[in-house]
Structure formats: structure tokens, C-alpha cells
Motif scaffolding. Structure first.
Motif, PDB file in Angstrom:
ATOM      1  N   GLY A 117       0.803  -1.230   0.000  1.00 30.62           N
ATOM      2  CA  GLY A 117       0.000   0.000   0.000  1.00 30.62           C
ATOM      3  C   GLY A 117       0.828   1.268   0.000  1.00 30.62           C
ATOM      4  N   ASP A 143      -1.481   4.171  10.644  1.00 27.25           N
ATOM      5  CA  ASP A 143      -1.340   3.132   9.637  1.00 27.25           C
ATOM      6  C   ASP A 143      -0.168   2.215   9.927  1.00 27.25           C
ATOM      7  OD1 ASP A 143      -3.464   4.212   8.433  1.00 27.25           O
ATOM      8  OD2 ASP A 143      -2.343   5.280   6.854  1.00 27.25           O
ATOM      9  N   SER A 174      -1.367  -0.547  12.081  1.00 28.49           N
ATOM     10  CA  SER A 174      -2.642  -1.179  11.744  1.00 28.49           C
ATOM     11  C   SER A 174      -2.525  -2.671  11.524  1.00 28.49           C
ATOM     12  CB  SER A 174      -3.223  -0.509  10.493  1.00 28.49           C
ATOM     13  OG  SER A 174      -2.325  -0.694   9.405  1.00 28.49           O
ATOM     14  N   LYS A 224      -6.428  -2.607  10.206  1.00 24.13           N
ATOM     15  CA  LYS A 224      -7.245  -1.468   9.809  1.00 24.13           C
ATOM     16  C   LYS A 224      -7.367  -1.377   8.308  1.00 24.13           C
ATOM     17  CE  LYS A 224      -7.643   3.520  10.463  1.00 24.13           C
ATOM     18  NZ  LYS A 224      -7.026   4.725  11.065  1.00 24.13           N
ATOM     19  N   ARG A 225      -6.250  -1.659   7.603  1.00 26.41           N
ATOM     20  CA  ARG A 225      -6.258  -1.561   6.133  1.00 26.41           C
ATOM     21  C   ARG A 225      -5.864  -2.931   5.559  1.00 26.41           C
ATOM     22  NH1 ARG A 225      -6.843   3.412   4.200  1.00 26.41           N
ATOM     23  NH2 ARG A 225      -6.537   5.182   5.603  1.00 26.41           N
ATOM     24  N   GLU A 245      -0.778   4.201  -1.714  1.00 29.46           N
ATOM     25  CA  GLU A 245      -1.894   4.758  -0.956  1.00 29.46           C
ATOM     26  C   GLU A 245      -1.379   5.608   0.201  1.00 29.46           C
ATOM     27  OE1 GLU A 245      -5.916   3.152   1.308  1.00 29.46           O
ATOM     28  OE2 GLU A 245      -4.610   1.821   0.180  1.00 29.46           O
ATOM     29  N   GLN A 246      -0.234   5.203   0.803  1.00 32.17           N
ATOM     30  CA  GLN A 246       0.343   5.984   1.883  1.00 32.17           C
ATOM     31  C   GLN A 246       0.768   7.356   1.377  1.00 32.17           C
ATOM     32  OE1 GLN A 246       3.488   3.904   3.742  1.00 32.17           O
ATOM     33  NE2 GLN A 246       2.219   2.099   4.195  1.00 32.17           N
ATOM     34  N   THR A 249      -5.891  -3.704   2.541  1.00 27.25           N
ATOM     35  CA  THR A 249      -5.224  -3.569   1.243  1.00 27.25           C
ATOM     36  C   THR A 249      -3.716  -3.746   1.345  1.00 27.25           C
ATOM     37  OG1 THR A 249      -5.165  -1.173   1.574  1.00 27.25           O
ATOM     38  CG2 THR A 249      -7.011  -2.080   0.305  1.00 27.25           C
ATOM     39  N   ARG A 250      -3.183  -3.681   2.532  1.00 28.02           N
ATOM     40  CA  ARG A 250      -1.742  -3.811   2.691  1.00 28.02           C
ATOM     41  C   ARG A 250      -1.275  -5.270   2.702  1.00 28.02           C
ATOM     42  NH1 ARG A 250       0.532   0.713   6.845  1.00 28.02           N
ATOM     43  NH2 ARG A 250      -0.352   2.533   5.816  1.00 28.02           N
TER      44      ARG A 250
END
Length: 594
Positions: free
Chosen positions: A14, A31, A34, A169-170, A17-18, A172-173
Motif C-alpha cells: 500500500g 497506519d 494497523s 485497519k487496512r 496509498e500511503q 489492502t496492505r
């Protein structure tokens, strides 16, 4: 790949995205943590202390050094090094004669290597498995394995008692990820995901707005089983060396053996072995059968070696058995192995008055593949010369089962079977020195106090005999007859090694554990189902494995396809926010950002 490396790999997924969210205050701090709990404890390996990186540590005291040494000793790296050293240490024990196996070969090696022998003696290379350095490696490996197993076992039990951690939390990572929007409610989607994961043998539960699942615990079970099996094998080998007994016995057809110490030709035992542990049995060699290839390029190659025996266990009834090479007789905790065979010509010795002073088979030892054999017949009592004076005889014997023929060089055998047997004899008289107190080899003759019988030309008298012929000694000293009967003998090894069964069990368990630790992957799957701003349920699925593997995305794709069939993608008409991107079909896990 370590847990820290996996977390970093998932974080790189990710990175773009970061960058987009870098302007939001506090976004980076949240993040970074997460994925923390979700990526932890995928292994029972001791956690690395990353907080101390770059920090100057105080000097270690005595206790600190002890702790440091213990951590090094109980690390997997040191355990593997010790196992490698143990393997290297066993090499000299296989190449150099050992005192506990064959002292005769050790003495011969010392005589042949006058320079190396003292060095080997100091390094304990003639007694490798009982040496100080081999025992030290053995004990350190034992302690290291126990130190590896105990904390890992305790940590693994704690993981089994706990639930899989909640979703990051994310998602997608994570290295495997897919998402779609569905018309089902979040509760229905989570309930269906829980049922699906449990049906695929995942440990699963609902944690907040997501279902957390984990699978692959047998990987750690296999890892622990492998290490426990190594300890079992070490204990079995130690017990086998301490409590073992091993002896040899040469038996001529028609003779027997009782399992007592006095019956053995040679006997070795471990330091903790007691004579009371000897099995109570006996057996008799009824016959020996040996067959050989008679023609072709493999002429003389053994085809059958069988010893027919009658044995009794603990005073019980007689039983029949056949002992073959690598097919021992198992009786009362011992194994009787057939290890060699040879011929025992029946010889009769008479003194000058014609009285029989010795009669019976004479076992001779083979010296080549065609069973060319040699030995000695010693007449210690009962013999008198022509004047009636007591004397002793020593008769060297050389036997060939298939004589190559006169005038064709030295006497030798050209086939191991009894085709044309010939016995060559000479004779000595005098003192055999059997009462000198010095141990003698029954197959060798000490002629230091003896005189040979000589022929008319003054040479040592020798005679080649075929079955039924007689060798007459000069000056009325008697005669030696090679009888027509030729018996065979077999040599047996009787072994008691109590740790063999445990060693085999440990070896099998170690292989099974190694297979499990290599081919089973520890992995986690999360399914998050939440209601979006437009009122449509968004499903996210992601997976994380202990190590990188192509099977994780494939498995996630199969799970996503099964869940998608129960919670299909929502039609575009259900989307309230028409400015938003249309709902996507399920994205295969193989296409996830990696």
C-alpha cells in the motif's frame, strides 16, 4: 521469511496509498500499527527485540553472560551446528577401528601405523563414541534441543488457547486481497463467511466488523514433533550404548549354544549392562545350507545362506527356525544374526600306539571369497610318542573346498562349494604354551617351544589329503586321518539393544514432523463486511501467510469465489451515489497488490 519481513512486505503493497494520504495529520502513525497484532505470532520462534536496535547496551555481568550463553545454546542455529558436528564426529568412528567393536583390528592398526597410532590414542579416535569430545557434543545438543522445545511449546499452547487476532485497519496492505459490493447485509455476509471458513477447517470467529480465521497449526505441530523426535532418538541411542550387549559364537553343525557369558567367543556390553539382563534361551545348529552360482560371469556368487536351528526359550518346548542373512531370529529380547560361515573337516589323530587322542571337526577360517581356509588343530592332552612319553601336537591345516589341481601353482580354491576338497597338513610337537598364562588365538600356533616333523630331506613334513586318506607321522609318532565327513560351521552374532524400537519410532516421527513443517503453511484470512456510505455492503477479503507462497492467493481466490456465490455483487441500480465508481465483480486474489 520472518514475521517482521512479512509485515514490511504487506506494508509495501500500500505504498502508493500511503503517499496520497501523507498530508493527513496522524494518518501515518495509525497506519504503521494497523497490521501489528494481525501479523504477530505466526511462528513460535522467539521474538526479536527491535526496540534495542541502535541503542548502546550496558556491559554484561556474570548473570548477563550466562543468559547470553543460554540464549545462544538454545537457538536453532546452534542446534543445527551441533547436529552437524555430531555427524562429523561419527565419521572417524566409521573409518577407524574401534575398541568396543574389534580390538584385534585396533591392535593391527597400531602395529601398522606407528606414527598415527599415538596421535589417534590421544584424540580418543579408537573409542569415538565414548570419548570426552563426542559426549560433550552429544550432551550440548540434547540440552539445546530441550531449550528450543520448551519455550516454543509453551508459546504454541498459548496460541491454541487464544483466538485469531482481529482484522488490520487496512486490508489492502496484505499480500493477497480482493473486494466487491453486495446486496446482502453486513450481518448476513459475516455469518456466511464464518460458515464458509469453518467449513474449510479454519479456526474462525467474529471480531468487530470482520471475521478472523487462521489455519495451518499442524506446521508448528510438525516442527515441535521433529525436535521431540530428535530427543527421543538421542535418548534411544544413549540407552542402546549403555544397556546393550553383543557377542559372537561360532557353531559347527550338530553343536549348540546357551546364552551364558562363558559360551561366547567374544562379548561386549554397555557400561550399565548386567549379566542378569541376558535372555534365557538356547539353540542348536541343525544344518547349514549354502548354494552358489555354478557358471557364467557370476560363478561362485552366493545364492543361499541358511542356518536351520532348533531353539528353546526360557525352558520351553523346542521350536524350529531358519536364520538367513538380514533375517535374524528374535528370541527373548535378543536377535541372533547369521554373519559368516565356513568348513570344519573332521580329523582323527592317533598316537604312536594307535590310540585315538583327538577326533572331531576342526573349524577353519576363510581367507578369500572361494572359502580357502586355514586354522590349527591343537592336541593338548592324551598324546604320547612311541616311547610312551607325554607330548603335545600342533597341526597347522590349510583347506580348499575345490582344489585347482597339482602343478598349477600354489594350493588355492577355485569355487566355494565342496567339489574337490583337499586338506594340507603339517605337524609340530613340543610345548604348545597353553599353560603360560598368555592368551592365545585358537586359530594360530606358537611354535617357539615346538619342533616340526621333517621328511628325509630335512624339510618340514607336509601332506595333502583327500577325504579318507591318512597322514603318517615319522618315527612312529602316530597318524592323522582326514575323514570323509566334512561339516560346515556358522558364525552368529547375538545382540540385545533395548533402544532400537524407540530409535525407529523417533526416526519415523522426525520424518513426519519434517514433512509437516515443510509443506504446511500457517496463514490467516480476514473477511470484513461493512455498509458503505451509499448503503451497499462492501466485502473485503485478505490473507497473510508466515512465508511467501503462491498457494495463499489461490486459496483466497477459491474462498472469495465461494463467498461471492452466497453474497453476489450488487446490481448497479442499487448504487445510490451515481458519481461513485460502479461496483466491481470479485477480483481474483492473484491480482492483488503484492
Amino acid at each position: 521469511m520472518s514475521d517482521t519481513e512479512q509485515t514490511g512486505r504487506a506494508g509495501r503493497a500500500g505504498r502508493a496509498e500511503q503517499t496520497e494520504q501523507a498530508g493527513r495529520p496522524g494518518a501515518d502513525a495509525g497506519d504503521e500499527q494497523s497490521l501489528g497484532a494481525a501479523g504477530e505470532h505466526l511462528s513460535t520462534a522467539p521474538a526479536q527485540d527491535e526496540e534495542s536496535a541502535g541503542v548502546t547496551l550496558p556491559r554484561l555481568g556474570a548473570i548477563g553472560w550466562i543468559r547470553w550463553f543460554w540464549r545462544q545454546l538454545t537457538s536453532m542455529r546452534v542446534a543445527l551446528i551441533l547436529l552437524f558436528l555430531l555427524s562429523l564426529g561419527a565419521i572417524p568412528g566409521s573409518l577407524i577401528p574401534q575398541n568396543g567393536v574389534d580390538e584385534t583390528k585396533v591392535d593391527a592398526f597400531k602395529k601398522a601405523h606407528g606414527t598415527l597410532a599415538p596421535i589417534y590414542e590421544k584424540l580418543q579416535l579408537f573409542d569415538v563414541y565414548g570419548s570426552v569430545w563426542f559426549s560433550a557434543i552429544y550432551i550440548l545438543l540434547f540440552v539445546s534441543l530441550i531449550g528450543c522445545i520448551l519455550p516454543r511449546t509453551w508459546q504454541f499452547v498459548g496460541q491454541l488457547r487464544s483466538r485469531p487476532p482481529g482484522a488490520p485497519k487496512r486490508l489492502t496492505r496484505l499480500p493477497a486481497y480482493t473486494t466487491w459490493r453486495t446486496g446482502a447485509t453486513p450481518e448476513e455476509a459475516r455469518e456466511e463467511a464464518l460458515r464458509l471458513l469453518r467449513g474449510n477447517r479454519f479456526r474462525a470467529h467474529v471480531a468487530g466488523d470482520a471475521v478472523a480465521a487462521e489455519k495451518g497449526y499442524l506446521r508448528e505441530v510438525g516442527n515441535l514433533l521433529f525436535h521431540v523426535a530428535l530427543i527421543v532418538m538421542l535418548l534411544a541411542f544413549a540407552a542402546g550404548q549403555l544397556f546393550k550387549s553383543e557377542g559372537g559364537k561360532l557353531i559347527v553343525e550338530g553343536d549348540g549354544f546357551a546364552n551364558t557369558l562363558s559360551q561366547y567367543d567374544d562379548f561386549r556390553s554397555g557400561s550399565l549392562f548386567s549379566l542378569d539382563d541376558l535372555g534365557h534361551f538356547s539353540f542348536e545348529l541343525d544344518s547349514f545350507t549354502g548354494t552358489y552360482e555354478t557358471d557364467g560371469p557370476q560363478r561362485g556368487t552366493p545364492r543361499t545362506f541358511e542356518a536351520a536351528v532348533t531353539y528353546a526359550e526360557g525352558g520351553g518346548p523346542d521350536k524350529k527356525a531358519v536364520i538367513r542373512v538380514n533375517e535374524p531370529l528374535e528370541v527373548d529380547g535378543a536377535k541372533v544374526y547369521l554373519i559368516s560361515h565356513g568348513y570344519a573337516p573332521v580329523v582323527t589323530v592317533r598316537d604312536g600306539r594307535g590310540k585315538v587322542v583327538s577326533q572331531g571337526p576342526v573349524p577353519l577360517l576363510p581367507i578369500d571369497a572361494n572359502v580357502t581356509s586355514q586354522g590349527v588343530l591343537k592336541v593338548m592332552d592324551g598324546y604320547t610318542d612311541k616311547n610312551g612319553k607325554k607330548d603335545q601336537l600342533g597341526i597347522p591345516a590349510f583347506f580348499v573346498p575345490t582344489y585347482a589341481g597339482k602343478g598349477k601353482g600354489d594350493m588355492f580354491s577355485q569355487f566355494p562349494g565342496l567339489v574337490y576338497p583337499v586338506l594340507s597338513l603339517s605337524a609340530y610337537h613340543g610345548d604348545l604354551r597353553v599353560d603360560s598364562g598368555v592368551p592365545q588365538n585358537v586359530y594360530q600356533l606358537d611354535t617357539s617351544k615346538m619342533k616340526p616333523f621333517k621328511d628325509a630331506s630335512g624339510d618340514i613334513l607336509r601332506k595333502q589329503l583327500t577325504p579318507g586318506e591318512t597322514f603318517t607321522l615319522p618315527d612312529g609318532a602316530g597318524s592323522i586321518t582326514f575323514e570323509k565327513e566334512i561339516k560346515e560351521w556358522a558364525s552368529f552374532q547375538i545382540s540385545q539393544q533395548p533402544g532400537n524400537g524407540w530409535a525407529l519410532t523417533g526416526a519415523v516421527a522426525a520424518i513426519l514432523g519434517l514433512i509437516g513443517s515443510l509443506f504446511i503453511q500457517r496463514r490467516r484470512v480476514w473477511v470484513r463486511a461493512v455498509r458503505g456510505e451509499d448503503g451497499v455492503t462492501v466485502i473485503e477479503m485478505a490473507g497473510l501467510g508466515r512465508s511467501e507462497s503462491a498457494k495463499l492467493p489461490e486459496e483466497l481466490a477459491e474462498l472469495a469465489a465461494a463467498l461471492h456465490s452466497a453474497a453476489p455483487s450488487a446490481p448497479a441500480d442499487d448504487v445510490v451515489d451515481h458519481d461513485a465508481e460502479p461496483a466491481e465483480e470479485a477480483v481474483p486474489a492473484e491480482g492483488a497488490t503484492q
